[in-house]
Design a protein around this motif. Structure first.
Motif, PDB file in Angstrom:
ATOM      1  N   GLU A 164       0.812  -1.218   0.000  1.00  0.00           N
ATOM      2  CA  GLU A 164       0.000   0.000   0.000  1.00  0.00           C
ATOM      3  C   GLU A 164       0.842   1.263   0.000  1.00  0.00           C
ATOM      4  OE1 GLU A 164      -2.775  -0.174   3.161  1.00  0.00           O
ATOM      5  OE2 GLU A 164      -3.734  -2.006   2.457  1.00  0.00           O
ATOM      6  N   HIS A 206       0.537   0.113  -5.919  1.00  0.00           N
ATOM      7  CA  HIS A 206       0.029   1.464  -5.678  1.00  0.00           C
ATOM      8  C   HIS A 206      -0.307   2.154  -6.999  1.00  0.00           C
ATOM      9  CE1 HIS A 206      -0.223   5.572  -4.108  1.00  0.00           C
ATOM     10  NE2 HIS A 206      -0.334   5.022  -2.904  1.00  0.00           N
ATOM     11  N   GLN A 254      -5.559   0.521  -4.180  1.00  0.00           N
ATOM     12  CA  GLN A 254      -6.527   1.434  -3.592  1.00  0.00           C
ATOM     13  C   GLN A 254      -7.965   1.068  -3.985  1.00  0.00           C
ATOM     14  OE1 GLN A 254      -3.560   2.751  -4.832  1.00  0.00           O
ATOM     15  NE2 GLN A 254      -2.822   3.117  -2.750  1.00  0.00           N
TER      16      GLN A 254
END
Length: 418
Positions: A349, A378, A410
């Motif tokens: 992340e 990411h 995300q």
């Protein structure tokens, strides 16, 4: 689910006056019989500012056809001496199936008779001594599901002995760990321990479990172990930290699914510096997070995999930076990569993701039977490095069945299969 379908009555009384106890005994008995026979098999107590009626509560337990009981007496943790003490009739109920007690004082009891109790949830309670908790648990012959959420509860060593238990969760609420009666206190943790002896136990969860010693016995039926957040194993009198860790790992070594926190990985990291883990021959699924990114730590991770010869799936949360990584050629290739490993999932992340790609390449190049590698990268890394997808497509794959699927970490959306 069945408990939720039951009709429940919330019995509340004013803070200064117990109106129920002022009713005639004959009327109390009559109401109790009516509710027990016609309306309720589940009961919830949420009193406000005082204690449960000294007449109503034990009377209902004794006379009603009670199956589900949920008691929340509340009370401030700083004034535990004023907490309501449970009546002894609570521990002798032939019909009770599910029992939850929240912030109550268990009090002393001489005997327990809960022959049909299957679910027991004890949350932030106070016990007279260690023996009382042990007796309560071991005296439930068909108990299957046990949850214990602890505070500083007068129990140094929690002993769970059960021939019927299949699911057990133990630990602390994280908010309780920073209060006056917190379990980070060395005074509280001194000589603390957890003993589990449950031959039918399948599901075991540690949630902020900070006892110094953990003894696992007769856990031959384990299916899943879940270690959440903080987790400690320390030296105790007569036993070193290394020996305690060895005994713990041996105790859970028959598990099939293992989910471990960063704290648990650190424990394994320090243990493997001078020792080898027992063989987890039944382990099929491993999920963990690595926060350290040094070569030494990642090398230790491969040693962990060497103890899992039949592993099929890995889910790895990883933060790696390019400067921290060196060539993967120095890593060993565990047996599971050469035989059983079929699925690898890697999530990162926090950009950059260069190091993650190197770890992914290690699995792709060395896993003989790998069917799928799922990479969660990411958004900014994917948008700023358009060639990365082509690089993934060009990776040499030892398994002809291997597919690589890339996700935006995300949004969770797939960017394609390569």
């Amino acid at each position: 689910m069945e408990a939720r379908k039951e009709k429940r009555i919330c019995l509340e009384r004013p803070a200064r006056e117990d109106l129920i106890s002022k009713l005639p005994n004959a009327l109390i008995s009559h109401i109790s019989r009516i509710f027990g026979q016609r309306m309720l098999s589940g009961l919830v107590f949420y009193p406000r500012g005082g204690k449960v009626s000294g007449v109503w509560f034990p009377d209902y337990v004794a006379r009603g056809n009670l199956q589900h009981l949920d008691v929340e007496l509340g009370g401030c943790v700083y004034f535990r001496e004023y907490w309501e003490v449970m009546p002894v009739s609570l521990y002798i109920c032939e019909t009770l199936l599910h029992l939850r007690l929240y912030r109550v004082s268990m009090g002393n009891f001489e005997s327990v008779s809960l022959p049909h109790l299957k679910t027991l949830c004890l949350e932030r309670n106070i016990y007279p001594n260690e023996a009382s908790v042990e007796s309560l648990i071991s005296s439930c012959p068909v108990l299957e599901d046990l949850t214990i959420l602890r505070i500083n509860d007068n129990v140094k060593v929690l002993r769970v002995h059960s021939q019927s238990l299949t699911s057990f969760s133990v630990g602390y609420h994280p908010g309780d760990l920073i209060r006056k009666y917190n379990y980070y206190s060395e005074k509280v943790r001194e000589n603390s321990g957890l003993v589990i002896d449950a031959p039918r136990l399948k599901y075991l969860t540690f949630n902020y479990e900070r006892s110094k010693s953990k003894i696992m016995r007769n856990l031959s039926s384990l299916v899943k172990v879940n270690v959440l957040s903080s987790f400690d194993i320390s030296s105790v009198a007569g036993c070193s930290e290394q020996q305690m860790a060895h005994n713990f790992f041996t105790g859970i070594s028959r598990v099939r699914d293992l989910i471990i926190s960063r704290d648990m990985m650190r424990l394994i990291f320090y243990y493997l510096k001078g020792n080898s883990l027992p063989q987890f021959c039944n382990l099929s699924y491993l999920k963990t997070n690595l926060s350290e990114t040094s070569l030494a730590f990642l090398d230790i991770f491969t040693k962990l995999l060497e103890s899992c010869p039949n592993l099929k799936s890995i889910a790895l949360g990883l933060t790696c930076f390019l400067d921290d990584m060196v060539e993967m050629s120095v890593w060993s290739v565990p047996k599971c990569l050469l035989s059983s490993l079929e699925f690898v999932e890697i999530k990162n992340e926090h950009p950059p993701d260069d190091g993650v790609l190197k770890v992914a390449r290690y699995f792709v190049e060395n896993s003989v039977n790998l069917k799928k590698l799922a990479l969660h990268l990411h958004f900014f890394f994917l948008e700023g490095n358009p060639a990365v997808l082509n690089d993934l497509l060009a990776l040499p794959r030892r398994s002809s069945m291997c597919q690589i699927e890339v996700f935006n970490v995300q949004s969770g959306r797939s960017r394609g299969i390569f």
